[in-house]
Design a protein around this motif. Structure first.
Motif, PDB file in Angstrom:
ATOM      1  N   ARG A  34      38.870  55.980  61.112  1.00  0.00           N
ATOM      2  CA  ARG A  34      37.661  56.529  60.487  1.00  0.00           C
ATOM      3  C   ARG A  34      36.749  55.429  59.958  1.00  0.00           C
ATOM      4  NH1 ARG A  34      41.642  60.487  59.063  1.00  0.00           N
ATOM      5  NH2 ARG A  34      42.192  59.414  57.153  1.00  0.00           N
ATOM      6  N   ASP A  35      37.291  54.208  59.849  1.00  0.00           N
ATOM      7  CA  ASP A  35      36.531  53.096  59.278  1.00  0.00           C
ATOM      8  C   ASP A  35      36.065  52.076  60.315  1.00  0.00           C
ATOM      9  OD1 ASP A  35      36.856  54.144  56.724  1.00  0.00           O
ATOM     10  OD2 ASP A  35      38.678  53.005  56.329  1.00  0.00           O
ATOM     11  N   LEU A  36      36.072  52.466  61.592  1.00  0.00           N
ATOM     12  CA  LEU A  36      35.572  51.535  62.612  1.00  0.00           C
ATOM     13  C   LEU A  36      34.106  51.258  62.324  1.00  0.00           C
ATOM     14  CD1 LEU A  36      35.949  49.946  65.266  1.00  0.00           C
ATOM     15  CD2 LEU A  36      35.294  52.039  66.482  1.00  0.00           C
ATOM     16  N   PRO A  37      33.770  49.993  62.097  1.00  0.00           N
ATOM     17  CA  PRO A  37      32.363  49.683  61.802  1.00  0.00           C
ATOM     18  C   PRO A  37      31.444  50.108  62.950  1.00  0.00           C
ATOM     19  CG  PRO A  37      33.776  47.806  61.283  1.00  0.00           C
ATOM     20  CD  PRO A  37      34.624  48.798  62.035  1.00  0.00           C
ATOM     21  N   ALA A  38      30.294  50.624  62.583  1.00  0.00           N
ATOM     22  CA  ALA A  38      29.301  51.012  63.589  1.00  0.00           C
ATOM     23  C   ALA A  38      28.762  49.767  64.279  1.00  0.00           C
ATOM     24  CB  ALA A  38      28.160  51.772  62.920  1.00  0.00           C
ATOM     25  N   LEU A  39      28.341  49.950  65.513  1.00  0.00           N
ATOM     26  CA  LEU A  39      27.726  48.837  66.230  1.00  0.00           C
ATOM     27  C   LEU A  39      26.403  48.465  65.570  1.00  0.00           C
ATOM     28  CD1 LEU A  39      28.108  49.882  69.977  1.00  0.00           C
ATOM     29  CD2 LEU A  39      29.415  48.138  68.747  1.00  0.00           C
ATOM     30  N   PRO A  40      26.086  47.181  65.544  1.00  0.00           N
ATOM     31  CA  PRO A  40      24.734  46.806  65.094  1.00  0.00           C
ATOM     32  C   PRO A  40      23.709  47.476  66.021  1.00  0.00           C
ATOM     33  CG  PRO A  40      26.123  44.859  65.407  1.00  0.00           C
ATOM     34  CD  PRO A  40      26.884  46.026  65.930  1.00  0.00           C
ATOM     35  N   GLU A  41      22.546  47.762  65.494  1.00  0.00           N
ATOM     36  CA  GLU A  41      21.525  48.481  66.260  1.00  0.00           C
ATOM     37  C   GLU A  41      21.210  47.802  67.591  1.00  0.00           C
ATOM     38  OE1 GLU A  41      17.001  49.832  65.467  1.00  0.00           O
ATOM     39  OE2 GLU A  41      18.409  50.096  63.802  1.00  0.00           O
ATOM     40  N   ARG A  42      21.174  46.467  67.589  1.00  0.00           N
ATOM     41  CA  ARG A  42      20.847  45.732  68.812  1.00  0.00           C
ATOM     42  C   ARG A  42      21.886  45.965  69.912  1.00  0.00           C
ATOM     43  NH1 ARG A  42      24.245  41.453  68.846  1.00  0.00           N
ATOM     44  NH2 ARG A  42      25.106  40.894  66.829  1.00  0.00           N
ATOM     45  N   LEU A  43      23.116  46.316  69.536  1.00  0.00           N
ATOM     46  CA  LEU A  43      24.154  46.624  70.524  1.00  0.00           C
ATOM     47  C   LEU A  43      24.218  48.118  70.814  1.00  0.00           C
ATOM     48  CD1 LEU A  43      27.010  44.249  69.299  1.00  0.00           C
ATOM     49  CD2 LEU A  43      25.513  43.946  71.287  1.00  0.00           C
ATOM     50  N   PRO A  59      38.618  55.155  76.580  1.00  0.00           N
ATOM     51  CA  PRO A  59      37.488  54.266  76.844  1.00  0.00           C
ATOM     52  C   PRO A  59      37.082  53.471  75.602  1.00  0.00           C
ATOM     53  CG  PRO A  59      36.745  56.537  76.704  1.00  0.00           C
ATOM     54  CD  PRO A  59      38.240  56.565  76.599  1.00  0.00           C
ATOM     55  N   VAL A  60      37.542  52.240  75.549  1.00  0.00           N
ATOM     56  CA  VAL A  60      37.216  51.327  74.457  1.00  0.00           C
ATOM     57  C   VAL A  60      36.351  50.218  75.035  1.00  0.00           C
ATOM     58  CG1 VAL A  60      38.153  49.646  72.815  1.00  0.00           C
ATOM     59  CG2 VAL A  60      39.359  51.780  73.234  1.00  0.00           C
ATOM     60  N   PHE A  61      35.291  49.898  74.321  1.00  0.00           N
ATOM     61  CA  PHE A  61      34.378  48.848  74.754  1.00  0.00           C
ATOM     62  C   PHE A  61      34.223  47.852  73.615  1.00  0.00           C
ATOM     63  CE2 PHE A  61      33.464  52.569  77.207  1.00  0.00           C
ATOM     64  CZ  PHE A  61      33.187  52.090  78.486  1.00  0.00           C
ATOM     65  N   ILE A  62      34.262  46.564  73.946  1.00  0.00           N
ATOM     66  CA  ILE A  62      34.125  45.535  72.911  1.00  0.00           C
ATOM     67  C   ILE A  62      33.140  44.468  73.349  1.00  0.00           C
ATOM     68  CG2 ILE A  62      36.498  45.873  72.087  1.00  0.00           C
ATOM     69  CD1 ILE A  62      37.149  43.103  73.345  1.00  0.00           C
ATOM     70  N   ILE A  63      32.645  43.783  72.353  1.00  0.00           N
ATOM     71  CA  ILE A  63      31.907  42.539  72.568  1.00  0.00           C
ATOM     72  C   ILE A  63      32.287  41.634  71.399  1.00  0.00           C
ATOM     73  CG2 ILE A  63      29.821  43.359  71.402  1.00  0.00           C
ATOM     74  CD1 ILE A  63      28.228  41.555  73.387  1.00  0.00           C
ATOM     75  N   THR A  64      32.584  40.404  71.735  1.00  0.00           N
ATOM     76  CA  THR A  64      32.944  39.429  70.720  1.00  0.00           C
ATOM     77  C   THR A  64      31.932  38.307  70.796  1.00  0.00           C
ATOM     78  OG1 THR A  64      35.244  40.004  71.175  1.00  0.00           O
ATOM     79  CG2 THR A  64      34.866  38.116  69.746  1.00  0.00           C
ATOM     80  N   THR A  77      33.584  50.055  70.270  1.00  0.00           N
ATOM     81  CA  THR A  77      33.389  51.494  70.243  1.00  0.00           C
ATOM     82  C   THR A  77      34.629  52.139  70.840  1.00  0.00           C
ATOM     83  OG1 THR A  77      32.379  51.656  72.432  1.00  0.00           O
ATOM     84  CG2 THR A  77      30.898  51.295  70.573  1.00  0.00           C
ATOM     85  N   ALA A  78      34.980  53.270  70.312  1.00  0.00           N
ATOM     86  CA  ALA A  78      36.090  54.076  70.830  1.00  0.00           C
ATOM     87  C   ALA A  78      35.818  55.514  70.402  1.00  0.00           C
ATOM     88  CB  ALA A  78      37.431  53.594  70.268  1.00  0.00           C
ATOM     89  N   PRO A  79      36.176  56.472  71.249  1.00  0.00           N
ATOM     90  CA  PRO A  79      35.856  57.865  70.927  1.00  0.00           C
ATOM     91  C   PRO A  79      36.655  58.398  69.732  1.00  0.00           C
ATOM     92  CG  PRO A  79      37.093  57.724  72.988  1.00  0.00           C
ATOM     93  CD  PRO A  79      36.821  56.330  72.547  1.00  0.00           C
ATOM     94  N   GLN A  80      36.034  59.307  69.003  1.00  0.00           N
ATOM     95  CA  GLN A  80      36.709  59.962  67.859  1.00  0.00           C
ATOM     96  C   GLN A  80      38.002  60.641  68.314  1.00  0.00           C
ATOM     97  OE1 GLN A  80      35.839  59.904  64.650  1.00  0.00           O
ATOM     98  NE2 GLN A  80      33.806  59.050  64.775  1.00  0.00           N
ATOM     99  N   GLU A  81      38.023  61.138  69.562  1.00  0.00           N
ATOM    100  CA  GLU A  81      39.182  61.864  70.085  1.00  0.00           C
ATOM    101  C   GLU A  81      40.355  60.942  70.393  1.00  0.00           C
ATOM    102  OE1 GLU A  81      36.161  61.844  72.618  1.00  0.00           O
ATOM    103  OE2 GLU A  81      35.495  62.681  70.723  1.00  0.00           O
ATOM    104  N   ALA A  82      40.188  59.643  70.214  1.00  0.00           N
ATOM    105  CA  ALA A  82      41.253  58.664  70.475  1.00  0.00           C
ATOM    106  C   ALA A  82      41.530  57.879  69.199  1.00  0.00           C
ATOM    107  CB  ALA A  82      40.834  57.740  71.608  1.00  0.00           C
ATOM    108  N   PRO A  83      42.073  58.555  68.173  1.00  0.00           N
ATOM    109  CA  PRO A  83      42.201  57.898  66.876  1.00  0.00           C
ATOM    110  C   PRO A  83      43.118  56.679  66.862  1.00  0.00           C
ATOM    111  CG  PRO A  83      43.337  60.003  66.869  1.00  0.00           C
ATOM    112  CD  PRO A  83      42.584  59.927  68.147  1.00  0.00           C
TER     113      PRO A  83
END
Length: 147
Positions: A34-43, A59-64, A77-83
């Protein structure tokens, strides 16, 4: 930081998991989801910049990224349905944020197994989190090479 030592934020997360019962660990993982930080607007406006973590069932997507001061920032990002998967992404986003490149690379690839979750979640899910770390390290290596 020695090679066997975790950065403070990750060590605190690990210690929090290990200080509670196995059943409570799953609940804590759900709290992280529930505490996954939101993506910055630019992303958020450019999801094509994020990379899919194929090792994850969900479906998990990352950028480092590495900022100008040499600090690492992982966004996911990861879907709410995949806690479970979302919880792992949140742990990494929070635990790795702001590390120096050297401290980031010192994080063990098998860190997910240090959380005491092997009886609470499937090995496949833990390997997904290991995959997130592997992709993040590859992305940082590429960012360093490009700079």
């Amino acid at each position: 930081m020695s090679a066997t030592e975790l950065p403070p934020a990750l060590a605190e997360i690990r210690d929090d998991f290990l200080a509670i019962t196995k059943q409570e660990r799953l609940q804590l993982l759900l709290e992280f989801s529930r505490d996954l930080p939101a993506l910055p607007e630019r992303l958020a406006d450019h999801p094509e910049l994020l990379e899919r973590v194929e090792e994850c069932q969900s479906p998990v997507f990352i950028i480092t990224e590495v900022d100008e001061a040499g600090h690492v920032h992982l966004h996911a990002t990861a879907p709410q349905e995949a806690p479970t998967t979302r919880g792992f992404a949140s742990i990494l986003a929070q635990g790795l944020d702001g590390l120096t490149v050297d401290d980031f690379f010192a994080v063990p690839d098998d860190f997910p197994f240090e959380l005491g979750l092997t009886e609470a979640v499937s090995p496949l899910r833990l390997r997904g989190m290991v995959g997130m770390i592997g992709r993040a390290k590859r992305q940082v290596r590429a960012a360093i090479a490009d700079s």
